[in-house]
Motif scaffolding. Structure first.
Motif, PDB file in Angstrom:
ATOM      1  N   UNK A  54      -6.974  -2.393  -8.788  1.00 25.06           N
ATOM      2  CA  UNK A  54      -6.544  -2.128  -7.412  1.00 25.06           C
ATOM      3  C   UNK A  54      -7.808  -1.832  -6.621  1.00 25.06           C
ATOM      4  N   UNK A  55      -8.109  -2.678  -5.637  1.00 27.93           N
ATOM      5  CA  UNK A  55      -9.443  -2.654  -5.030  1.00 27.93           C
ATOM      6  C   UNK A  55      -9.691  -1.479  -4.084  1.00 27.93           C
ATOM      7  N   UNK A  56      -8.648  -0.809  -3.605  1.00 28.83           N
ATOM      8  CA  UNK A  56      -8.840   0.317  -2.683  1.00 28.83           C
ATOM      9  C   UNK A  56      -7.983   1.492  -3.092  1.00 28.83           C
ATOM     10  N   UNK A  57      -8.252   2.654  -2.481  1.00 29.41           N
ATOM     11  CA  UNK A  57      -7.459   3.857  -2.745  1.00 29.41           C
ATOM     12  C   UNK A  57      -6.218   3.939  -1.864  1.00 29.41           C
ATOM     13  N   UNK A  58      -5.969   2.881  -1.075  1.00 31.13           N
ATOM     14  CA  UNK A  58      -4.793   2.871  -0.197  1.00 31.13           C
ATOM     15  C   UNK A  58      -3.521   2.515  -0.956  1.00 31.13           C
ATOM     16  N   UNK A  59      -3.688   2.122  -2.232  1.00 34.05           N
ATOM     17  CA  UNK A  59      -2.532   1.747  -3.057  1.00 34.05           C
ATOM     18  C   UNK A  59      -2.595   2.497  -4.381  1.00 34.05           C
ATOM     19  N   UNK A  60      -1.449   2.657  -4.981  1.00 38.91           N
ATOM     20  CA  UNK A  60      -1.365   3.290  -6.295  1.00 38.91           C
ATOM     21  C   UNK A  60      -0.403   2.472  -7.147  1.00 38.91           C
ATOM     22  N   UNK A  61      -0.746   2.301  -8.431  1.00 39.18           N
ATOM     23  CA  UNK A  61       0.110   1.501  -9.300  1.00 39.18           C
ATOM     24  C   UNK A  61      -0.024   1.887 -10.750  1.00 39.18           C
ATOM     25  N   UNK A  62       0.874   1.347 -11.580  1.00 40.97           N
ATOM     26  CA  UNK A  62       0.830   1.573 -13.014  1.00 40.97           C
ATOM     27  C   UNK A  62       1.523   0.414 -13.718  1.00 40.97           C
ATOM     28  N   UNK A  63       1.515   0.461 -15.060  1.00 39.81           N
ATOM     29  CA  UNK A  63       2.158  -0.567 -15.879  1.00 39.81           C
ATOM     30  C   UNK A  63       3.245   0.118 -16.711  1.00 39.81           C
ATOM     31  N   UNK A  64       4.474   0.237 -16.189  1.00 36.32           N
ATOM     32  CA  UNK A  64       5.535   0.943 -16.916  1.00 36.32           C
ATOM     33  C   UNK A  64       6.014   0.192 -18.157  1.00 36.32           C
ATOM     34  N   UNK A  65       5.931  -1.137 -18.124  1.00 35.90           N
ATOM     35  CA  UNK A  65       6.243  -1.983 -19.270  1.00 35.90           C
ATOM     36  C   UNK A  65       5.098  -2.960 -19.454  1.00 35.90           C
ATOM     37  N   UNK A  66       4.980  -3.541 -20.635  1.00 34.51           N
ATOM     38  CA  UNK A  66       3.812  -4.364 -20.920  1.00 34.51           C
ATOM     39  C   UNK A  66       3.698  -5.593 -20.024  1.00 34.51           C
ATOM     40  N   UNK A  67       4.803  -6.053 -19.444  1.00 35.72           N
ATOM     41  CA  UNK A  67       4.740  -7.228 -18.577  1.00 35.72           C
ATOM     42  C   UNK A  67       5.190  -6.926 -17.147  1.00 35.72           C
ATOM     43  N   UNK A  68       5.099  -5.648 -16.759  1.00 35.40           N
ATOM     44  CA  UNK A  68       5.485  -5.238 -15.404  1.00 35.40           C
ATOM     45  C   UNK A  68       4.376  -4.379 -14.795  1.00 35.40           C
ATOM     46  N   UNK A  69       3.931  -4.764 -13.601  1.00 34.20           N
ATOM     47  CA  UNK A  69       2.982  -3.948 -12.839  1.00 34.20           C
ATOM     48  C   UNK A  69       3.681  -3.449 -11.585  1.00 34.20           C
ATOM     49  N   UNK A  70       3.636  -2.122 -11.354  1.00 30.12           N
ATOM     50  CA  UNK A  70       4.325  -1.485 -10.228  1.00 30.12           C
ATOM     51  C   UNK A  70       3.286  -0.933  -9.257  1.00 30.12           C
ATOM     52  N   UNK A  71       3.489  -1.169  -7.959  1.00 33.64           N
ATOM     53  CA  UNK A  71       2.515  -0.730  -6.958  1.00 33.64           C
ATOM     54  C   UNK A  71       3.223  -0.377  -5.654  1.00 33.64           C
ATOM     55  N   UNK A  72       2.647   0.563  -4.900  1.00 33.65           N
ATOM     56  CA  UNK A  72       3.106   0.860  -3.541  1.00 33.65           C
ATOM     57  C   UNK A  72       1.963   1.500  -2.777  1.00 33.65           C
ATOM     58  N   UNK A  73       2.123   1.597  -1.468  1.00 30.16           N
ATOM     59  CA  UNK A  73       1.087   2.168  -0.612  1.00 30.16           C
ATOM     60  C   UNK A  73       1.058   3.689  -0.758  1.00 30.16           C
ATOM     61  N   UNK A  74      -0.138   4.274  -0.594  1.00 34.40           N
ATOM     62  CA  UNK A  74      -0.297   5.729  -0.620  1.00 34.40           C
ATOM     63  C   UNK A  74       0.078   6.276   0.751  1.00 34.40           C
TER      64      UNK A  74
END
Length: 278
Positions: A54-74
């Motif tokens: 994630x290139x900036x601190x304006x977003x936050x994300x994680x990988x809750x499952x091995x084939x799922x990436x979750x992200x949203x704005x801070x």
């Protein structure tokens, strides 16, 4: 209108071809995706995700499952935008065999917001670093095909303590070996599986002190189980192995008890050479 659509199509193709020829990708060429601070966006990957940037601190994300990436704005980063469309940065998602990048923008317009995005081949580039291994998705596909095959060659069979083990079939795909193995419990005692170990070792061990044994871990197995009552069948996948005639590929099943039952089967190198193709 048709001329405009044709022009846009050729423009998109020219950009794609230019990116492939130059080996570069501009930020303006990335798919634009809108997010906000209220709704999480989920990227669905066709294979396990290995790395995310994630290139900036304006977003936050994680990988809750091995084939799922979750992200949203801070929330603190977008609180003064008042719903104004603005690029928050680039998200890079790397699978086992691909890299995908997206330009994420902030928007408070629900008509622009998505909750799920499937990572499609058109938005990915292959990772061609040396020899490309099969992804888990590909290994699962071929292992399932092997499991669906009803033909049983019974390459090797062994019985001990009421447990019968069989190597039903051996298959190859590229540099991978697929072993179809089954066990049958003829006793009334459930078999609590401790380990199923695979080794390359000497054919005959007669009071030998210098025993050469190399343990090999499967690259993939179709099912996971801790015990079985009557029958158990699975597909195990290995990278290509070679060994001399003086050695054998050993399959060793052990029970998780102090005096547990055990069973050993030995596959000859010639059996691997005569494997079927999937």
């Amino acid at each position: 209108m048709k001329l405009k659509l044709i022009f846009l199509l050729f423009w998109a193709i020219s950009i794609s071809v230019n990116a492939q020829q130059t080996g570069t990708l501009l930020k303006t060429q990335l798919p634009r995706v809108y997010i906000d601070e209220e709704i999480s966006l989920h990227f669905l990957s066709p294979e396990p995700i290995q790395y995310v940037d994630i290139s900036t601190n304006d977003m936050i994300g994680d990988i809750p499952l091995e084939n799922v990436f979750r992200v949203k704005a801070v929330r603190d980063s977008v609180s003064d935008l008042n719903g104004y469309n603005k690029s928050l940065g680039v998200v890079t998602i790397i699978g086992q065999k691909f890299i995908a990048q997206y330009d994420l923008w902030y928007s408070h317009d629900e008509r622009q917001l998505k909750t799920q995005i499937e990572i499609l081949p058109i938005n990915t580039n292959p990772l061609e670093v040396g020899e490309i291994p099969m992804s888990d998705q590909e290994l699962r596909f071929f292992a399932t095909e092997a499991f669906k095959d009803k033909k049983k060659n019974k390459i090797i069979q062994s019985t001990q303590y009421g447990i019968t083990g069989k190597v039903n079939n051996i298959y190859t795909v590229d540099d991978y070996i697929f072993l179809d193995i089954s066990f049958k419990n003829k006793t009334n005692l459930k078999f609590d599986l401790d380990q199923l170990r695979f080794k390359i070792e000497d054919k005959r061990i007669l009071k030998a002190t210098n025993v050469q044994s190399i343990e090999i871990e499967p690259e993939y197995q179709l099912f996971s189980t801790d015990s079985f009552d009557r029958k158990y069948r699975n597909i195990y996948v290995f990278k290509k192995v070679t060994f001399p005639n003086s050695k054998v590929f050993t399959i060793e099943l052990t029970e998780s008890q102090i005096s547990g039952r055990s069973l050993k089967m030995q596959v000859k190198y010639s059996d691997l050479l005569n494997a079927d193709t999937l």
